[in-house]
Design a protein around this motif. Structure first.
Motif, PDB file in Angstrom:
ATOM      1  N   MET A   1      42.090  30.808  43.983  1.00  0.00           N
ATOM      2  CA  MET A   1      42.163  30.115  42.695  1.00  0.00           C
ATOM      3  C   MET A   1      43.041  28.875  42.787  1.00  0.00           C
ATOM      4  SD  MET A   1      42.229  33.105  39.747  1.00  0.00           S
ATOM      5  CE  MET A   1      43.129  34.393  40.611  1.00  0.00           C
ATOM      6  N   SER A   2      44.157  28.978  43.474  1.00  0.00           N
ATOM      7  CA  SER A   2      45.069  27.836  43.560  1.00  0.00           C
ATOM      8  C   SER A   2      44.485  26.697  44.380  1.00  0.00           C
ATOM      9  CB  SER A   2      46.408  28.277  44.164  1.00  0.00           C
ATOM     10  OG  SER A   2      46.256  28.634  45.532  1.00  0.00           O
ATOM     11  N   GLU A   3      43.600  27.023  45.332  1.00  0.00           N
ATOM     12  CA  GLU A   3      42.986  25.997  46.174  1.00  0.00           C
ATOM     13  C   GLU A   3      41.638  25.530  45.641  1.00  0.00           C
ATOM     14  OE1 GLU A   3      44.248  24.427  48.712  1.00  0.00           O
ATOM     15  OE2 GLU A   3      46.124  25.572  48.741  1.00  0.00           O
ATOM     16  N   GLY A   4      41.183  26.118  44.529  1.00  0.00           N
ATOM     17  CA  GLY A   4      39.929  25.683  43.926  1.00  0.00           C
ATOM     18  C   GLY A   4      38.687  26.127  44.662  1.00  0.00           C
ATOM     19  N   VAL A   5      38.755  27.280  45.349  1.00  0.00           N
ATOM     20  CA  VAL A   5      37.566  27.846  45.987  1.00  0.00           C
ATOM     21  C   VAL A   5      37.275  29.208  45.362  1.00  0.00           C
ATOM     22  CG1 VAL A   5      38.028  26.617  48.139  1.00  0.00           C
ATOM     23  CG2 VAL A   5      38.811  28.963  47.874  1.00  0.00           C
ATOM     24  N   TYR A   6      36.067  29.708  45.619  1.00  0.00           N
ATOM     25  CA  TYR A   6      35.613  30.952  44.985  1.00  0.00           C
ATOM     26  C   TYR A   6      35.830  32.135  45.904  1.00  0.00           C
ATOM     27  CZ  TYR A   6      32.478  34.294  42.675  1.00  0.00           C
ATOM     28  OH  TYR A   6      31.935  35.412  42.039  1.00  0.00           O
ATOM     29  N   ALA A   7      36.583  33.122  45.429  1.00  0.00           N
ATOM     30  CA  ALA A   7      36.743  34.387  46.153  1.00  0.00           C
ATOM     31  C   ALA A   7      35.487  35.213  45.916  1.00  0.00           C
ATOM     32  CB  ALA A   7      37.989  35.117  45.650  1.00  0.00           C
ATOM     33  N   GLY A   8      34.600  35.225  46.894  1.00  0.00           N
ATOM     34  CA  GLY A   8      33.248  35.699  46.636  1.00  0.00           C
ATOM     35  C   GLY A   8      32.919  37.110  47.045  1.00  0.00           C
TER      36      GLY A   8
ATOM     37  N   SER B   1      27.249  32.232  46.848  1.00  0.00           N
ATOM     38  CA  SER B   1      27.671  30.921  47.325  1.00  0.00           C
ATOM     39  C   SER B   1      27.822  29.928  46.176  1.00  0.00           C
ATOM     40  CB  SER B   1      26.636  30.402  48.338  1.00  0.00           C
ATOM     41  OG  SER B   1      27.031  29.197  48.907  1.00  0.00           O
ATOM     42  N   ARG B   2      27.012  30.116  45.111  1.00  0.00           N
ATOM     43  CA  ARG B   2      27.067  29.229  43.943  1.00  0.00           C
ATOM     44  C   ARG B   2      28.006  29.750  42.856  1.00  0.00           C
ATOM     45  NH1 ARG B   2      21.295  29.224  44.868  1.00  0.00           N
ATOM     46  NH2 ARG B   2      21.026  30.634  43.093  1.00  0.00           N
ATOM     47  N   LYS B   3      28.801  30.772  43.156  1.00  0.00           N
ATOM     48  CA  LYS B   3      29.773  31.363  42.237  1.00  0.00           C
ATOM     49  C   LYS B   3      29.103  32.085  41.068  1.00  0.00           C
ATOM     50  CE  LYS B   3      33.009  27.577  43.226  1.00  0.00           C
ATOM     51  NZ  LYS B   3      33.933  26.575  42.670  1.00  0.00           N
TER      52      LYS B   3
ATOM     53  N   LEU C   1      40.809  40.599  38.703  1.00  0.00           N
ATOM     54  CA  LEU C   1      40.996  39.363  39.453  1.00  0.00           C
ATOM     55  C   LEU C   1      39.737  38.492  39.419  1.00  0.00           C
ATOM     56  CD1 LEU C   1      42.815  40.910  42.538  1.00  0.00           C
ATOM     57  CD2 LEU C   1      43.874  39.410  40.835  1.00  0.00           C
ATOM     58  N   LEU C   2      38.595  39.140  39.517  1.00  0.00           N
ATOM     59  CA  LEU C   2      37.329  38.415  39.502  1.00  0.00           C
ATOM     60  C   LEU C   2      37.099  37.731  38.159  1.00  0.00           C
ATOM     61  CD1 LEU C   2      34.620  37.736  40.880  1.00  0.00           C
ATOM     62  CD2 LEU C   2      33.776  39.971  40.135  1.00  0.00           C
ATOM     63  N   LYS C   3      37.423  38.437  37.092  1.00  0.00           N
ATOM     64  CA  LYS C   3      37.250  37.850  35.763  1.00  0.00           C
ATOM     65  C   LYS C   3      38.142  36.609  35.606  1.00  0.00           C
ATOM     66  CE  LYS C   3      37.182  39.141  30.870  1.00  0.00           C
ATOM     67  NZ  LYS C   3      37.415  40.249  29.900  1.00  0.00           N
ATOM     68  N   ARG C   4      39.382  36.705  36.096  1.00  0.00           N
ATOM     69  CA  ARG C   4      40.291  35.556  36.034  1.00  0.00           C
ATOM     70  C   ARG C   4      39.770  34.394  36.868  1.00  0.00           C
ATOM     71  NH1 ARG C   4      45.638  37.360  38.340  1.00  0.00           N
ATOM     72  NH2 ARG C   4      45.868  35.098  38.481  1.00  0.00           N
ATOM     73  N   SER C   5      39.280  34.699  38.061  1.00  0.00           N
ATOM     74  CA  SER C   5      38.844  33.633  38.964  1.00  0.00           C
ATOM     75  C   SER C   5      37.613  32.914  38.420  1.00  0.00           C
ATOM     76  CB  SER C   5      38.563  34.188  40.361  1.00  0.00           C
ATOM     77  OG  SER C   5      37.404  34.982  40.384  1.00  0.00           O
ATOM     78  N   ARG C   6      36.751  33.647  37.724  1.00  0.00           N
ATOM     79  CA  ARG C   6      35.538  33.027  37.175  1.00  0.00           C
ATOM     80  C   ARG C   6      35.835  32.217  35.923  1.00  0.00           C
ATOM     81  NH1 ARG C   6      30.580  34.624  38.551  1.00  0.00           N
ATOM     82  NH2 ARG C   6      29.848  34.872  36.415  1.00  0.00           N
ATOM     83  N   GLU C   7      36.978  32.470  35.319  1.00  0.00           N
ATOM     84  CA  GLU C   7      37.373  31.705  34.134  1.00  0.00           C
ATOM     85  C   GLU C   7      38.092  30.411  34.492  1.00  0.00           C
ATOM     86  OE1 GLU C   7      39.723  34.550  32.059  1.00  0.00           O
ATOM     87  OE2 GLU C   7      38.016  35.570  31.140  1.00  0.00           O
ATOM     88  N   CYS C   8      38.502  30.300  35.778  1.00  0.00           N
ATOM     89  CA  CYS C   8      39.229  29.095  36.205  1.00  0.00           C
ATOM     90  C   CYS C   8      38.304  27.879  36.273  1.00  0.00           C
ATOM     91  CB  CYS C   8      39.844  29.330  37.581  1.00  0.00           C
ATOM     92  SG  CYS C   8      41.215  30.494  37.553  1.00  0.00           S
TER      93      CYS C   8
END
Length: 447
Positions: free
Chosen positions: A380-387, A54-56, A440-447
């Motif tokens: 990523m485009s909406e600024g939420v975490y794909a968890g 939940s906390r990314k 994809l996860l690595k990219r999303s965590r770098e955003c």
């Protein structure tokens, strides 16, 4: 007022009608006296791990059989499911740079919702198969009669499965130095083996360096042990009620049939029995959400199932389909991210992508990949975490979903089509998907 039996006052769907109430009561009385399958401390530990999602700070990997069966129960099948979960988790951790919470659809995933109450073959109409905990798979009049004694068999199979999983998790099979040996035999025949072997070699080199620095399996148990949790759809409420207990230390109420439970797309109505029942237990929960959802319903479900807005309590599992997710998900994320709700967002790329090929239900691997990619990119485009990700899969070399590097085609679907309900990813396809998700996860965590 909530009690573990107050769900009976609400409308309910997807439940069998047992021929004998006396037999049902006898079975439920026995279940209520049996030991819990999981314990409150384990459930609390899972919620703490999910709070990191939940906390990314972590990622949820949830996967396993579409529906467990009594006939396919074996130590080998459990071991191979454990191995493929380990392989996927290590790919996500190493290549994705993220801790992974491992939750299996196992040790209780016996009941299945059905679109129709009946099925017809060659003019004969019988009640639908609803999972081994309820009735039999064979298209036979006597097999399709709901039998409460099946709940007892499901309980004991779940207990045996949990016993083996705990042994694997703490008994040496999860040792990171065994990462080369986690590979399943049939994976060695394709390009994934080389990709996995290269990663395994890098992990071994890292372990050698750490050992030279004084960090080893003797003083760091996490290098040789893992935590693995169980989950299933809480569909058959008499069974769930019978295994619901009050924790003697905290006084809190837990459904001790599994660590995590979820509510399906067909049973998530706010004013019905499944939502009411799960609102009263302390387990982490999931809700399956399809493309026709009303966003206000998600908010209402969150407030009902997680009134204290606890981190790690509630997982929203989207199952839109590759063609519909791009249209529906952006507006959902746009609304929910401003509500201040502690939610985990997962993708189930399986249920929205079923198609028929001849007499076989199947799924196209390319569509599964597409839905996963869309989920991450929209998040990523909406600024939420794909968890998280929620998969129907097996550790066996089945041919049920078309595509992937193992090249399952329409022509060879029947080679090893073994599922009793919906088609599953085989181990080869599951590992291939894990490498994709890791990127994809690595990219999303770098955003």
């Amino acid at each position: 007022m909530w009690s573990k039996s107050s769900w009976k006052e609400y409308p309910i769907r997807q439940q069998p009608i047992y021929p004998s109430q006396k037999d049902l009561n006898r079975v439920l009385t026995k279940l209520e006296k049996l030991p819990p399958l999981v314990f409150a401390g384990e459930v609390v530990k899972l919620q703490n791990a999910l709070a990191k999602v939940s906390r990314k700070e972590a990622f949820l990997l949830q996967g396993g059989d579409c529906a467990e069966s009594f006939g396919n129960f074996s130590a080998i099948n459990i071991r191979d499911m454990f191995k493929i979960l380990l392989q996927m988790a290590i790919v996500l951790t190493f290549a994705g740079g993220c801790p992974v919470v491992k939750v299996g659809r196992i040790a209780g995933q016996f009941a299945k919702p059905r679109s129709n109450d009946f099925e017809e073959i060659n003019g004969e109409k019988l009640p639908s198969y609803r999972g081994d905990i309820i009735n039999g798979f064979d298209f036979d009049k006597s097999a399709r009669i709901p039998d409460p004694n099946r709940m007892i068999e499901a309980y004991y199979q779940s207990a045996a499965t949990l016993n083996l999983l705990r042994g694997f998790a703490k008994g040496g099979l999860a040792d990171l130095r065994e990462v080369h040996r986690w590979n399943l035999r049939f994976l060695k025949k394709n390009k994934l083996h080389k990709q996995y072997a290269n990663m395994s070699e890098k992990i071994s080199q890292t372990l050698n360096f750490m050992e030279a620095c004084g960090i080893n399996i003797q003083n760091t148990p996490s290098l040789k042990e893992v935590d693995i949790y169980t989950s299933h759809e809480a569909l058959l409420l008499p069974y769930e009620e019978a295994l619901t207990r009050v924790d003697s230390l905290s006084g809190e109420i837990y459904d001790c049939s599994a660590h995590m439970l979820w509510i399906g797309e067909r049973t998530r109505s706010l004013d019905e029995a499944h939502v009411h029942f799960l609102s009263g237990v302390k387990n982490p929960l999931g809700i399956k959400i399809g493309p026709s959802v009303n966003i206000e319903d998600i908010i209402a479900l969150a407030n009902t199932l997680n009134p204290n807005n606890e981190e790690g309590r509630l997982n929203i599992i989207f199952r839109m389909g590759a063609e519909k997710i791009a249209c529906n998900l952006p507006k959902i994320f746009s609304k929910l991210k401003n509500e201040g709700l502690n939610l985990i967002y997962s993708i189930d790329p399986m249920h929205g992508n079923i198609t028929k090929v001849g007499n076989y239900k199947t799924r196209e691997f390319d569509k599964i990949i597409l839905e996963v990619k869309n989920f991450f990119e929209i998040a990523m485009s909406e600024g939420v975490y794909a968890g998280g990700v929620h998969l129907e899969m097996t550790g066996q070399d089945v041919t049920e979903c078309m595509g992937g590097s193992c090249n399952v085609t329409m022509q060879n679907l029947n080679k090893r089509y073994e599922t009793q309900c919906d088609p599953r990813l085989n181990a080869d396809q599951a590992l291939e998907l894990a490498f994709l998700i890791a990127d994809l996860l690595k990219r999303s965590r770098e955003c």
